[in-house]
Design a protein around this motif. Structure first.
Motif, mmCIF file in Angstrom:
data_model
loop_
_atom_site.group_PDB
_atom_site.id
_atom_site.type_symbol
_atom_site.label_atom_id
_atom_site.label_comp_id
_atom_site.label_asym_id
_atom_site.label_seq_id
_atom_site.Cartn_x
_atom_site.Cartn_y
_atom_site.Cartn_z
ATOM 1 N N VAL A 142 18.226 -11.984 3.138
ATOM 2 C CA VAL A 142 17.604 -10.576 3.752
ATOM 3 C C VAL A 142 18.555 -9.706 4.404
ATOM 4 O O VAL A 142 19.270 -10.458 5.233
ATOM 5 N N ASP A 143 18.493 -8.440 4.272
ATOM 6 C CA ASP A 143 19.486 -7.403 3.698
ATOM 7 C C ASP A 143 18.121 -6.387 5.013
ATOM 8 O O ASP A 143 17.496 -5.674 4.164
ATOM 9 N N PRO A 144 18.470 -6.170 6.490
ATOM 10 C CA PRO A 144 17.341 -5.217 6.338
ATOM 11 C C PRO A 144 17.240 -3.812 6.083
ATOM 12 O O PRO A 144 16.733 -3.220 6.122
ATOM 13 N N SER A 145 18.746 -3.205 5.458
ATOM 14 C CA SER A 145 19.037 -2.000 4.864
ATOM 15 C C SER A 145 18.193 -2.095 3.648
ATOM 16 O O SER A 145 17.672 -0.852 3.388
ATOM 17 N N SER A 146 17.448 -2.988 3.530
ATOM 18 C CA SER A 146 17.297 -3.034 2.279
ATOM 19 C C SER A 146 15.081 -3.448 2.231
ATOM 20 O O SER A 146 14.497 -2.904 1.018
ATOM 21 N N PHE A 147 15.089 -3.255 3.245
ATOM 22 C CA PHE A 147 13.821 -3.615 3.677
ATOM 23 C C PHE A 147 12.576 -2.084 3.869
ATOM 24 O O PHE A 147 13.648 -0.710 3.012
ATOM 25 N N THR A 148 11.426 -2.464 3.031
ATOM 26 C CA THR A 148 10.292 -0.716 3.400
ATOM 27 C C THR A 148 9.568 -1.487 3.967
ATOM 28 O O THR A 148 9.122 -2.407 4.347
ATOM 29 N N VAL A 149 8.903 -0.759 3.684
ATOM 30 C CA VAL A 149 6.541 -0.020 4.073
ATOM 31 C C VAL A 149 6.231 -1.289 3.353
ATOM 32 O O VAL A 149 6.028 -1.485 2.523
ATOM 33 N N VAL A 150 5.740 -2.273 4.873
ATOM 34 C CA VAL A 150 4.790 -3.339 4.305
ATOM 35 C C VAL A 150 3.500 -3.027 4.536
ATOM 36 O O VAL A 150 3.030 -4.227 4.537
ATOM 37 N N GLY A 151 3.757 -2.773 5.742
ATOM 38 C CA GLY A 151 2.197 -2.143 6.619
ATOM 39 C C GLY A 151 1.920 -1.558 7.459
ATOM 40 O O GLY A 151 3.134 -0.377 7.426
ATOM 41 N N GLU A 152 1.279 -0.946 8.271
ATOM 42 C CA GLU A 152 1.069 -0.269 8.967
ATOM 43 C C GLU A 152 0.934 -0.432 11.060
ATOM 44 O O GLU A 152 -0.744 -1.624 10.250
ATOM 45 N N PHE A 159 -5.916 -3.968 2.368
ATOM 46 C CA PHE A 159 -6.571 -4.795 3.470
ATOM 47 C C PHE A 159 -5.274 -5.844 4.551
ATOM 48 O O PHE A 159 -5.204 -6.243 5.539
ATOM 49 N N ALA A 160 -4.524 -6.567 3.500
ATOM 50 C CA ALA A 160 -3.505 -6.963 3.582
ATOM 51 C C ALA A 160 -2.305 -6.641 3.873
ATOM 52 O O ALA A 160 -1.709 -6.596 4.966
ATOM 53 N N LEU A 161 -1.985 -4.712 3.975
ATOM 54 C CA LEU A 161 -1.409 -4.332 5.231
ATOM 55 C C LEU A 161 -1.668 -4.066 5.938
ATOM 56 O O LEU A 161 -0.496 -4.454 6.918
ATOM 57 N N PHE A 162 -2.912 -3.592 5.991
ATOM 58 C CA PHE A 162 -3.280 -4.050 7.655
ATOM 59 C C PHE A 162 -3.440 -5.281 8.470
ATOM 60 O O PHE A 162 -2.733 -4.620 9.086
ATOM 61 N N MET A 163 -3.191 -5.958 7.959
ATOM 62 C CA MET A 163 -3.632 -7.240 8.128
ATOM 63 C C MET A 163 -1.144 -7.795 8.969
ATOM 64 O O MET A 163 -1.662 -7.935 9.866
ATOM 65 N N ILE A 164 -1.101 -7.488 7.838
ATOM 66 C CA ILE A 164 1.032 -7.645 8.443
ATOM 67 C C ILE A 164 0.831 -6.907 9.308
ATOM 68 O O ILE A 164 1.753 -6.808 10.807
ATOM 69 N N GLY A 165 0.043 -4.788 9.780
ATOM 70 C CA GLY A 165 0.533 -3.997 10.333
ATOM 71 C C GLY A 165 -0.147 -4.772 11.791
ATOM 72 O O GLY A 165 0.520 -4.703 13.206
ATOM 73 N N LEU A 166 -1.149 -5.103 11.877
ATOM 74 C CA LEU A 166 -1.410 -5.824 13.107
ATOM 75 C C LEU A 166 -0.872 -7.332 13.931
ATOM 76 O O LEU A 166 -1.415 -6.896 14.694
#
Length: 177
Positions: free
Chosen positions: A107-117, A4-11
Motif C-alpha cells: 500500500v502506498d499512502p500517496s495513492s490513496f483516494t477518497v473511499v468514504g465520508e 451506503f457502503a461509503l457512508f459505512m466506511i466513513g462511520l
C-alpha cells in the motif's frame, strides 16, 4: 461502490478515531489491544485471555468486553497474526497501513483516494481483497477490506462477521457461533 457502503466506511473510521482511550498515540492504542483487560496472562493461542475459542470449526468463541467497552480479538490475515476491534457497524474489514503491510499487501499512502465520508470529512484509503482471515477457529477467504489512512486499530467488520455465523451479545460477553 454505492453511497451506503461509503457512508459505512466513513462511520467505521469515525468510530475508530473517536474511540475513547487513555493513550496518546495510535501506537500505544495498538499495544494496549495486546494486553488483556482482565489482567491475566495471554493464552497459548496468542489471543487475549479474555477470549476463549473452541478448538474446532462450528464451535463457540466467547469474547469479554474490554475496559473501554469494545470487544477485541486476534486474527490471522494472510498468515500474519494481528489485533482487531470487533466492529459490528463496519461494512467491511478495515486495516491500518502497518497491518496491511504485515499481511503482505503493498500500500502506498500517496495513492490513496477518497473511499468514504467521516464526521471530519473525506476518508482516504484503498479497497483491497484479502486472501484469507482466520478468526475464532474459522477461515474466511476472499474478504473485501479497506486500508485506511490514519486508522490506529484494525477493525473486524461485516465482510467477515456475516460469514462466521451468529453473533450474540449478553452483558459484557460477545459470542461468535
Amino acid at each position: 461502490m454505492n453511497r451506503f457502503a461509503l457512508f459505512m466506511i466513513g462511520l467505521c473510521v469515525f468510530v475508530a478515531l473517536a474511540m475513547p482511550s487513555r493513550h496518546s498515540s495510535p501506537v500505544e492504542v495498538n499495544q494496549q489491544i495486546l494486553i488483556d483487560t482482565t489482567d491475566s496472562q495471554p493464552t497459548d493461542t496468542g489471543i487475549s485471555s479474555g477470549t476463549t475459542i473452541s478448538p474446532s470449526y462450528g464451535g463457540v468463541t466467547e469474547l469479554a468486553r474490554g475496559a473501554n467497552g469494545s470487544f477485541y480479538t486476534d486474527a490471522s490475515v494472510n498468515g500474519q497474526q494481528m489485533p482487531f476491534v470487533i466492529d459490528t457497524g463496519a461494512t467491511m474489514v478495515a486495516l491500518t497501513v502497518d497491518g496491511a503491510r504485515r499481511a503482505g499487501l503493498y500500500v502506498d499512502p500517496s495513492s490513496f483516494t477518497v473511499v468514504g465520508e467521516g464526521a471530519s470529512g473525506p476518508t482516504r484509503g484503498k479497497l483491497v481483497t484479502l486472501d484469507r482471515i482466520e478468526v475464532a477457529g474459522r477461515t474466511v477467504e476472499h474478504v473485501d477490506a479497506v486500508v485506511l489512512e490514519g486508522l490506529g486499530t484494525n477493525l473486524l467488520g461485516q465482510s467477515v462477521l456475516t460469514r462466521l455465523g451468529g453473533i450474540e451479545m449478553n452483558g459484557d460477553k460477545m459470542v461468535l457461533r
